[in-house]
Design a protein around this motif. Structure first.
Motif, mmCIF file in Angstrom:
data_model
loop_
_atom_site.group_PDB
_atom_site.id
_atom_site.type_symbol
_atom_site.label_atom_id
_atom_site.label_comp_id
_atom_site.label_asym_id
_atom_site.label_seq_id
_atom_site.Cartn_x
_atom_site.Cartn_y
_atom_site.Cartn_z
ATOM 1 N N VAL A 89 -16.461 -11.048 -3.355
ATOM 2 C CA VAL A 89 -15.278 -10.250 -3.028
ATOM 3 C C VAL A 89 -14.404 -10.072 -4.266
ATOM 4 C CG1 VAL A 89 -13.141 -10.206 -1.662
ATOM 5 C CG2 VAL A 89 -15.305 -10.843 -0.576
ATOM 6 N N ALA A 90 -14.217 -11.114 -5.034
ATOM 7 C CA ALA A 90 -13.342 -11.054 -6.210
ATOM 8 C C ALA A 90 -13.804 -10.028 -7.237
ATOM 9 C CB ALA A 90 -13.230 -12.433 -6.859
ATOM 10 N N LEU A 91 -15.097 -9.708 -7.258
ATOM 11 C CA LEU A 91 -15.605 -8.726 -8.220
ATOM 12 C C LEU A 91 -15.118 -7.305 -7.934
ATOM 13 C CD1 LEU A 91 -19.275 -9.966 -8.678
ATOM 14 C CD2 LEU A 91 -17.327 -10.271 -10.235
ATOM 15 N N ALA A 92 -14.544 -7.067 -6.757
ATOM 16 C CA ALA A 92 -14.006 -5.744 -6.422
ATOM 17 C C ALA A 92 -12.600 -5.538 -6.986
ATOM 18 C CB ALA A 92 -13.988 -5.551 -4.907
ATOM 19 N N TYR A 93 -12.057 -6.578 -7.610
ATOM 20 C CA TYR A 93 -10.687 -6.539 -8.132
ATOM 21 C C TYR A 93 -10.709 -6.634 -9.652
ATOM 22 C CZ TYR A 93 -9.755 -7.448 -3.268
ATOM 23 O OH TYR A 93 -9.738 -7.346 -1.896
ATOM 24 N N THR A 94 -9.718 -6.031 -10.296
ATOM 25 C CA THR A 94 -9.623 -6.154 -11.746
ATOM 26 C C THR A 94 -9.417 -7.619 -12.106
ATOM 27 O OG1 THR A 94 -7.218 -5.757 -11.745
ATOM 28 C CG2 THR A 94 -8.655 -3.820 -12.037
ATOM 29 N N LYS A 95 -9.806 -7.974 -13.322
ATOM 30 C CA LYS A 95 -9.688 -9.383 -13.711
ATOM 31 C C LYS A 95 -8.244 -9.859 -13.749
ATOM 32 C CE LYS A 95 -10.500 -8.065 -18.457
ATOM 33 N NZ LYS A 95 -11.473 -8.067 -19.520
ATOM 34 N N ASP A 96 -7.263 -8.922 -13.805
ATOM 35 C CA ASP A 96 -5.848 -9.289 -13.783
ATOM 36 C C ASP A 96 -5.142 -8.765 -12.523
ATOM 37 O OD1 ASP A 96 -5.959 -6.608 -14.415
ATOM 38 O OD2 ASP A 96 -4.517 -6.725 -16.060
ATOM 39 N N SER A 97 -5.909 -8.556 -11.460
ATOM 40 C CA SER A 97 -5.381 -8.022 -10.209
ATOM 41 C C SER A 97 -4.182 -8.831 -9.711
ATOM 42 C CB SER A 97 -6.483 -8.042 -9.141
ATOM 43 O OG SER A 97 -6.046 -7.433 -7.957
ATOM 44 N N GLN A 98 -3.214 -8.116 -9.135
ATOM 45 C CA GLN A 98 -2.005 -8.745 -8.578
ATOM 46 C C GLN A 98 -2.029 -8.592 -7.064
ATOM 47 O OE1 GLN A 98 1.393 -6.864 -10.326
ATOM 48 N NE2 GLN A 98 0.689 -7.233 -12.402
ATOM 49 N N TRP A 99 -1.769 -9.697 -6.372
ATOM 50 C CA TRP A 99 -1.758 -9.712 -4.918
ATOM 51 C C TRP A 99 -0.429 -10.233 -4.384
ATOM 52 C CZ3 TRP A 99 -6.510 -11.878 -1.918
ATOM 53 C CH2 TRP A 99 -7.669 -11.183 -2.264
ATOM 54 N N ARG A 100 -0.145 -9.818 -3.168
ATOM 55 C CA ARG A 100 0.827 -10.510 -2.309
ATOM 56 C C ARG A 100 0.128 -10.628 -0.976
ATOM 57 N NH1 ARG A 100 3.667 -8.877 1.637
ATOM 58 N NH2 ARG A 100 3.882 -6.731 0.971
ATOM 59 N N ASN A 101 -0.063 -11.849 -0.523
ATOM 60 C CA ASN A 101 -0.723 -12.107 0.745
ATOM 61 C C ASN A 101 0.125 -13.135 1.483
ATOM 62 O OD1 ASN A 101 -3.713 -11.616 1.964
ATOM 63 N ND2 ASN A 101 -2.851 -13.564 2.651
#
Length: 159
Positions: free
Chosen positions: A38-50
């Motif tokens: 799943v993490a491979l679908a996000y940029t290596k510096d992806s920002q989240w709020r969960n």
């Protein structure tokens, strides 16, 4: 380019068709419960709020998802396109799961996504609410993993 930077079509700007495709790909990935994949679908510096957590980057995303799926048993998720424009997609979702004591929940939420040109998600903002349910009130029945194509979506289920 390494595999962790590999582009993920479809690419922005999105059409209705490609936005729906991107949403289903995300649903399928999360239903795999494979944090590294799943993490491979996000940029290596992806920002989240969960909820009340703010993971940044793939390593923190993997840690977050690993913890999540260790405590949310029998996790099954349905996502549905809400809106899209250029490099952004908004979805609504629901997932069912039970905790370690066997209490069932249906979690409802909305996500706002922003994508880089290479099709990787660079921002993900999620708002989620949990509703305790009886096991008999569950609506998401399919073998663990990808939701079958003929299983109803959120709107079909009245959710």
């Amino acid at each position: 380019m390494t595999i962790i930077d590999e582009p993920r079509p479809p690419f922005p700007p999105f059409t209705r068709e490609t936005a729906v495709q991107k949403v289903r790909m995300a649903e399928d990935g999360w239903n795999s419960r494979n944090a590294e994949r799943v993490a491979l679908a996000y940029t290596k510096d992806s920002q989240w709020r969960n909820r009340n957590e703010f993971p940044q980057g793939r390593e923190q995303i993997i840690e977050f998802l690993t913890r999540k799926w260790a405590s949310e048993h029998e996790y099954r998720l349905i996502k549905e396109l809400w809106a899209f424009n250029d490099n952004r997609i908004a979805v609504r979702f629901a997932y069912e799961w039970h905790d370690g004591s066997g209490e069932w929940f249906r979690s409802y939420g909305n996500e706002n996504w922003e994508f880089a040109e290479n099709g990787l998600m660079q921002k993900r903002y999620a708002s989620i609410n949990d509703l305790p349910i009886k096991e008999s009130d569950r609506k998401f029945y399919w073998p663990q993993g990808r939701r079958p194509d003929d299983h109803p979506g959120l709107s079909d289920l009245g959710l």
